[in-house]
Design a protein around this motif. Structure first.
Motif, short mmCIF file in Angstrom:
data_model
loop_
_atom_site.label_atom_id
_atom_site.label_comp_id
_atom_site.label_asym_id
_atom_site.label_seq_id
_atom_site.Cartn_x
_atom_site.Cartn_y
_atom_site.Cartn_z
N SER A 112 61.75 41.07 10.97
CA SER A 112 63.00 40.91 11.73
C SER A 112 63.69 39.62 11.31
O SER A 112 63.11 38.54 11.40
N ARG A 113 64.93 39.76 10.82
CA ARG A 113 65.69 38.55 10.49
C ARG A 113 65.92 37.71 11.72
O ARG A 113 65.94 36.49 11.65
N GLU A 114 66.11 38.38 12.86
CA GLU A 114 66.35 37.65 14.12
C GLU A 114 65.16 36.74 14.45
O GLU A 114 65.34 35.61 14.89
N LYS A 115 63.95 37.21 14.15
CA LYS A 115 62.76 36.38 14.45
C LYS A 115 62.70 35.18 13.51
O LYS A 115 62.27 34.10 13.90
N GLY B 269 70.19 20.06 17.24
CA GLY B 269 70.87 18.77 17.06
C GLY B 269 71.32 18.53 15.63
O GLY B 269 71.89 17.49 15.34
N ARG B 270 71.06 19.49 14.74
CA ARG B 270 71.46 19.34 13.33
C ARG B 270 72.74 20.13 13.07
O ARG B 270 73.03 21.09 13.79
N PRO B 271 73.49 19.75 12.04
CA PRO B 271 74.75 20.46 11.75
C PRO B 271 74.49 21.78 11.03
O PRO B 271 74.89 21.99 9.89
N VAL B 272 73.80 22.68 11.72
CA VAL B 272 73.47 23.98 11.14
C VAL B 272 74.07 25.06 12.05
O VAL B 272 73.84 25.05 13.26
N THR B 273 74.85 25.96 11.48
CA THR B 273 75.52 26.99 12.28
C THR B 273 74.69 28.28 12.33
O THR B 273 73.75 28.45 11.54
N GLU B 274 75.07 29.16 13.25
CA GLU B 274 74.42 30.48 13.31
C GLU B 274 74.61 31.22 11.99
O GLU B 274 73.74 31.95 11.53
N GLY B 275 75.78 31.03 11.37
CA GLY B 275 76.04 31.66 10.06
C GLY B 275 75.05 31.16 9.00
O GLY B 275 74.56 31.94 8.18
N ASP B 276 74.78 29.84 9.05
CA ASP B 276 73.79 29.27 8.11
C ASP B 276 72.42 29.92 8.33
O ASP B 276 71.72 30.25 7.36
N LEU B 277 72.06 30.09 9.60
CA LEU B 277 70.76 30.68 9.91
C LEU B 277 70.69 32.13 9.44
O LEU B 277 69.67 32.58 8.92
N ALA B 278 71.81 32.86 9.61
CA ALA B 278 71.84 34.26 9.17
C ALA B 278 71.69 34.35 7.66
O ALA B 278 70.96 35.21 7.14
N MET B 279 72.35 33.43 6.93
CA MET B 279 72.24 33.41 5.47
C MET B 279 70.81 33.10 5.06
O MET B 279 70.27 33.68 4.11
N LEU B 280 70.19 32.15 5.77
CA LEU B 280 68.81 31.77 5.45
C LEU B 280 67.87 32.95 5.69
O LEU B 280 67.02 33.25 4.84
N ALA B 281 68.07 33.65 6.82
CA ALA B 281 67.20 34.79 7.12
C ALA B 281 67.36 35.88 6.06
O ALA B 281 66.39 36.54 5.67
N GLN B 282 68.59 36.07 5.59
CA GLN B 282 68.81 37.08 4.54
C GLN B 282 68.11 36.66 3.25
O GLN B 282 67.47 37.47 2.58
N ALA B 283 68.21 35.35 2.91
CA ALA B 283 67.56 34.85 1.69
C ALA B 283 66.05 35.04 1.78
O ALA B 283 65.39 35.41 0.80
N VAL B 284 65.50 34.81 2.97
CA VAL B 284 64.05 34.97 3.16
C VAL B 284 63.67 36.44 2.99
O VAL B 284 62.69 36.76 2.29
N GLU B 285 64.45 37.35 3.59
CA GLU B 285 64.12 38.77 3.47
C GLU B 285 64.19 39.22 2.01
O GLU B 285 63.31 39.94 1.53
#
Ligand SMILES: [Zn+2]
Length: 154
Positions: free
Chosen positions: A59-62, A73-89
């Motif tokens: 699950s990318r959400e997980k 507290g870091r300058p990381v957006t939800e979009g950044d997290l979504a891109m990271l999860a896609q890269a991991v998958e």
């Protein structure tokens, strides 16, 4: 694949295309009995073996929720997290594995997370690589500094 209109047990593929991210295939199908057309989406199964031994679908959400804590507290957006999860998958699927354990996913997250935010990376690495002393942090920070120095002289 049963026809969703008349429940006929067979269907004919009339078009196949791979999704933009390359992770799934959409097929247009036509029922030879009623002529109805429908679309199916196929994705190779990818399962995660949790520490408890429970197996569940990747699950990318997980992945995102696991990394989100380290990014507080870091300058990381939800979009950044979504891109990271896609890269991991994508990285996991490229290995061809159909099962992966949570620890391997954690290690796969480290590379793209380091590119995203080094503080979040250190927080995350401290959990997944089980840092148990200041020396472990110092060694990781020294590695980051050495890499920065190497990039600066390139
Ligand atoms: Zn039909």
């Amino acid at each position: 694949m049963h026809c969703p209109f008349c429940r006929h047990a067979d269907s004919r593929v009339i078009d196949s295309r791979t999704s933009d991210d390359g992770l799934s295939i959409r097929r247009r199908r036509q029922c030879p009995q009623c002529g109805g057309r429908f679309t199916t989406v196929e994705t190779a199964s990818l399962n995660v073996i949790k520490r408890s031994g429970v197996i569940e679908p990747f699950s990318r959400e997980k992945v995102m929720s696991g990394v989100r804590k380290a990014c507080q507290g870091r300058p990381v957006t939800e979009g950044d997290l979504a891109m990271l999860a896609q890269a991991v998958e994508e990285a996991v699927r490229q290995t061809g594995a159909s099962q992966i354990d949570t620890n391997e996913i954690g290690l796969t997250i480290l590379g793209p997370l380091r590119d995203l935010d080094e503080v979040a990376y250190l927080r995350f690495a401290s959990v997944y690589q089980a840092f148990d002393s200041l020396e472990d942090f110092e060694a990781s920070i020294a590695q980051l500094r050495a890499d920065h120095a190497a990039e600066a002289t390139e």
